[in-house]
Write a protein that holds these residues in place. Structure first.
Motif, mmCIF file in Angstrom:
data_model
loop_
_atom_site.group_PDB
_atom_site.id
_atom_site.type_symbol
_atom_site.label_atom_id
_atom_site.label_comp_id
_atom_site.label_asym_id
_atom_site.label_seq_id
_atom_site.Cartn_x
_atom_site.Cartn_y
_atom_site.Cartn_z
ATOM 1 N N SER A 35 -6.820 7.892 6.052
ATOM 2 C CA SER A 35 -5.344 8.077 6.784
ATOM 3 C C SER A 35 -5.093 9.183 7.432
ATOM 4 O O SER A 35 -5.305 10.304 6.799
ATOM 5 C CB SER A 35 -4.521 7.432 5.744
ATOM 6 N N ALA A 36 -4.305 9.242 8.592
ATOM 7 C CA ALA A 36 -3.881 10.409 8.985
ATOM 8 C C ALA A 36 -2.125 10.423 8.638
ATOM 9 O O ALA A 36 -1.729 11.572 8.720
ATOM 10 C CB ALA A 36 -3.961 10.476 10.337
ATOM 11 N N GLU A 37 -1.938 9.297 7.782
ATOM 12 C CA GLU A 37 -0.473 9.185 7.710
ATOM 13 C C GLU A 37 0.051 9.328 6.184
ATOM 14 O O GLU A 37 0.782 10.061 5.564
ATOM 15 C CB GLU A 37 0.112 7.854 7.825
ATOM 16 N N ILE A 38 -0.943 9.009 5.097
ATOM 17 C CA ILE A 38 -0.896 9.072 3.905
ATOM 18 C C ILE A 38 -1.937 10.180 3.437
ATOM 19 O O ILE A 38 -3.199 10.092 3.649
ATOM 20 C CB ILE A 38 -1.479 7.772 3.178
ATOM 21 N N THR A 39 -1.677 11.381 2.962
ATOM 22 C CA THR A 39 -2.355 12.395 2.440
ATOM 23 C C THR A 39 -2.990 11.991 1.251
ATOM 24 O O THR A 39 -2.720 11.148 0.320
ATOM 25 C CB THR A 39 -1.669 13.691 2.222
ATOM 26 N N SER A 40 -4.081 12.712 0.707
ATOM 27 C CA SER A 40 -4.455 12.391 -0.617
ATOM 28 C C SER A 40 -3.601 12.805 -1.979
ATOM 29 O O SER A 40 -3.719 12.106 -2.749
ATOM 30 C CB SER A 40 -5.853 13.355 -0.596
ATOM 31 N N VAL A 41 -2.598 13.678 -1.886
ATOM 32 C CA VAL A 41 -1.744 13.652 -2.761
ATOM 33 C C VAL A 41 -0.647 12.816 -2.703
ATOM 34 O O VAL A 41 -0.436 12.118 -3.836
ATOM 35 C CB VAL A 41 -0.869 15.147 -2.355
ATOM 36 N N GLN A 42 -0.414 12.046 -1.664
ATOM 37 C CA GLN A 42 0.534 10.880 -1.613
ATOM 38 C C GLN A 42 -0.363 9.752 -2.270
ATOM 39 O O GLN A 42 0.330 9.063 -3.268
ATOM 40 C CB GLN A 42 1.066 10.615 -0.139
ATOM 41 N N TYR A 43 -1.420 9.400 -1.839
ATOM 42 C CA TYR A 43 -2.324 8.531 -2.579
ATOM 43 C C TYR A 43 -2.621 8.655 -3.921
ATOM 44 O O TYR A 43 -2.282 7.436 -4.843
ATOM 45 C CB TYR A 43 -3.898 8.634 -2.005
#
Length: 143
Positions: A35-43
Protein backbone atom coordinates in the motif's frame (compact mmCIF):
# COMPACT_ATOMS: atom_id res chain seq x y z
CA UNK A 1 34.66 11.69 -9.44
CA UNK A 2 33.43 9.26 -6.76
CA UNK A 3 35.83 8.29 -4.05
CA UNK A 4 36.62 4.55 -3.93
CA UNK A 5 35.41 4.57 -0.31
CA UNK A 6 31.93 5.69 -1.45
CA UNK A 7 31.21 2.59 -3.53
CA UNK A 8 28.51 0.15 -2.40
CA UNK A 9 31.25 -2.46 -1.82
CA UNK A 10 33.14 -0.14 0.53
CA UNK A 11 29.96 0.92 2.32
CA UNK A 12 28.86 -2.70 2.78
CA UNK A 13 31.39 -3.08 5.57
CA UNK A 14 29.29 -0.66 7.67
CA UNK A 15 26.27 -2.12 9.43
CA UNK A 16 24.44 1.21 9.28
CA UNK A 17 24.79 1.41 5.52
CA UNK A 18 23.47 -2.12 5.08
CA UNK A 19 20.55 -1.48 7.43
CA UNK A 20 19.69 1.75 5.57
CA UNK A 21 19.83 0.00 2.19
CA UNK A 22 17.72 -2.90 3.49
CA UNK A 23 15.16 -0.40 4.80
CA UNK A 24 15.06 1.35 1.42
CA UNK A 25 14.44 -2.01 -0.25
CA UNK A 26 11.71 -2.81 2.28
CA UNK A 27 9.97 0.51 1.60
CA UNK A 28 10.13 -0.01 -2.16
CA UNK A 29 8.73 -3.54 -1.93
CA UNK A 30 6.07 -2.38 0.57
CA UNK A 31 4.90 0.36 -1.79
CA UNK A 32 4.71 -2.00 -4.75
CA UNK A 33 3.13 -4.98 -2.96
CA UNK A 34 1.10 -3.62 -0.04
CA UNK A 35 0.00 0.00 0.00
CA UNK A 36 0.98 3.59 -0.57
CA UNK A 37 -1.67 4.65 1.97
CA UNK A 38 -0.92 2.32 4.90
CA UNK A 39 2.68 2.36 6.13
CA UNK A 40 4.37 -0.65 7.66
CA UNK A 41 4.18 1.05 11.09
CA UNK A 42 0.44 1.65 10.67
CA UNK A 43 0.03 -1.98 9.64
CA UNK A 44 1.96 -3.09 12.73
CA UNK A 45 -0.36 -0.94 14.86
CA UNK A 46 -3.39 -2.65 13.32
CA UNK A 47 -1.87 -6.08 14.06
CA UNK A 48 -1.18 -5.11 17.67
CA UNK A 49 -4.71 -3.77 18.12
CA UNK A 50 -6.13 -6.98 16.66
CA UNK A 51 -4.22 -9.00 19.26
CA UNK A 52 -4.70 -6.62 22.20
CA UNK A 53 -7.87 -4.57 21.74
CA UNK A 54 -8.35 -1.80 24.28
CA UNK A 55 -4.70 -1.00 24.91
CA UNK A 56 -3.90 2.65 25.40
CA UNK A 57 -1.84 4.90 23.14
CA UNK A 58 1.20 4.72 25.42
CA UNK A 59 1.16 0.92 25.38
CA UNK A 60 0.78 0.91 21.59
CA UNK A 61 3.68 3.34 21.29
CA UNK A 62 5.79 1.10 23.53
CA UNK A 63 4.93 -1.95 21.42
CA UNK A 64 5.89 -0.08 18.24
CA UNK A 65 8.93 1.55 19.88
CA UNK A 66 7.87 5.07 18.89
CA UNK A 67 7.74 8.28 20.93
CA UNK A 68 4.63 9.98 22.30
CA UNK A 69 4.21 12.54 19.52
CA UNK A 70 4.68 9.89 16.83
CA UNK A 71 2.09 7.56 18.37
CA UNK A 72 -0.34 10.47 18.78
CA UNK A 73 0.02 11.37 15.08
CA UNK A 74 -0.19 7.74 13.97
CA UNK A 75 -3.30 7.12 16.09
CA UNK A 76 -4.95 10.32 14.84
CA UNK A 77 -4.32 9.24 11.23
CA UNK A 78 -5.79 5.77 11.85
CA UNK A 79 -8.83 7.30 13.56
CA UNK A 80 -9.26 9.84 10.74
CA UNK A 81 -9.13 7.01 8.19
CA UNK A 82 -11.82 5.11 10.08
CA UNK A 83 -9.58 2.14 10.95
CA UNK A 84 -9.33 2.72 14.69
CA UNK A 85 -11.74 3.95 17.33
CA UNK A 86 -10.33 5.93 20.24
CA UNK A 87 -12.17 6.42 23.52
CA UNK A 88 -11.37 7.63 27.02
CA UNK A 89 -9.52 5.12 29.17
CA UNK A 90 -11.87 4.33 32.06
CA UNK A 91 -8.87 3.80 34.34
CA UNK A 92 -7.00 6.98 33.36
CA UNK A 93 -8.88 9.97 31.95
CA UNK A 94 -5.61 11.39 30.57
CA UNK A 95 -5.30 8.41 28.24
CA UNK A 96 -7.18 6.82 25.34
CA UNK A 97 -7.90 3.17 24.67
CA UNK A 98 -7.89 1.94 21.11
CA UNK A 99 -9.93 -0.59 19.16
CA UNK A 100 -10.04 -1.65 15.53
CA UNK A 101 -13.21 -0.64 13.72
CA UNK A 102 -14.96 -3.03 11.35
CA UNK A 103 -13.16 -1.20 8.52
CA UNK A 104 -9.85 -1.63 10.36
CA UNK A 105 -10.41 -5.38 10.71
CA UNK A 106 -11.34 -5.63 7.02
CA UNK A 107 -8.27 -3.61 5.98
CA UNK A 108 -6.01 -5.76 8.16
CA UNK A 109 -7.39 -8.98 6.64
CA UNK A 110 -6.89 -7.59 3.13
CA UNK A 111 -3.33 -6.42 3.81
CA UNK A 112 -2.03 -9.47 5.70
CA UNK A 113 -1.40 -11.68 2.61
CA UNK A 114 0.34 -8.77 0.88
CA UNK A 115 2.57 -8.23 3.92
CA UNK A 116 3.43 -11.93 3.87
CA UNK A 117 4.39 -11.49 0.21
CA UNK A 118 6.77 -8.64 1.19
CA UNK A 119 8.37 -11.02 3.67
CA UNK A 120 8.72 -13.67 0.96
CA UNK A 121 10.25 -11.20 -1.51
CA UNK A 122 12.69 -9.74 1.01
CA UNK A 123 13.96 -13.14 2.11
CA UNK A 124 13.77 -14.94 -1.25
CA UNK A 125 17.55 -15.27 -1.53
CA UNK A 126 17.86 -16.71 1.98
CA UNK A 127 17.32 -20.22 3.24
CA UNK A 128 14.74 -20.57 6.01
CA UNK A 129 17.64 -20.97 8.45
CA UNK A 130 19.32 -17.79 7.17
CA UNK A 131 16.04 -15.90 7.40
CA UNK A 132 15.59 -16.97 11.02
CA UNK A 133 19.20 -16.02 11.76
CA UNK A 134 18.74 -12.59 10.16
CA UNK A 135 15.71 -11.93 12.37
CA UNK A 136 17.61 -13.15 15.42
CA UNK A 137 20.58 -10.89 14.66
CA UNK A 138 18.43 -7.84 13.94
CA UNK A 139 16.51 -8.43 17.18
CA UNK A 140 19.83 -8.65 19.06
CA UNK A 141 20.99 -5.44 17.42
CA UNK A 142 17.81 -3.67 18.59
CA UNK A 143 17.74 -5.10 22.12
Amino acid sequence: MPNKHDTPEALSKFTGSLVRRAQQRHVAVWLSEVSAEITSVQYAALEILQKTPGINQRQLGDELDVDRSTIADLTARLVRNGLVERSDDPGDKRSYVLFLTAAGKKQLAALRPRVEEVERILTARLTPRQSAELKRLLSALLA
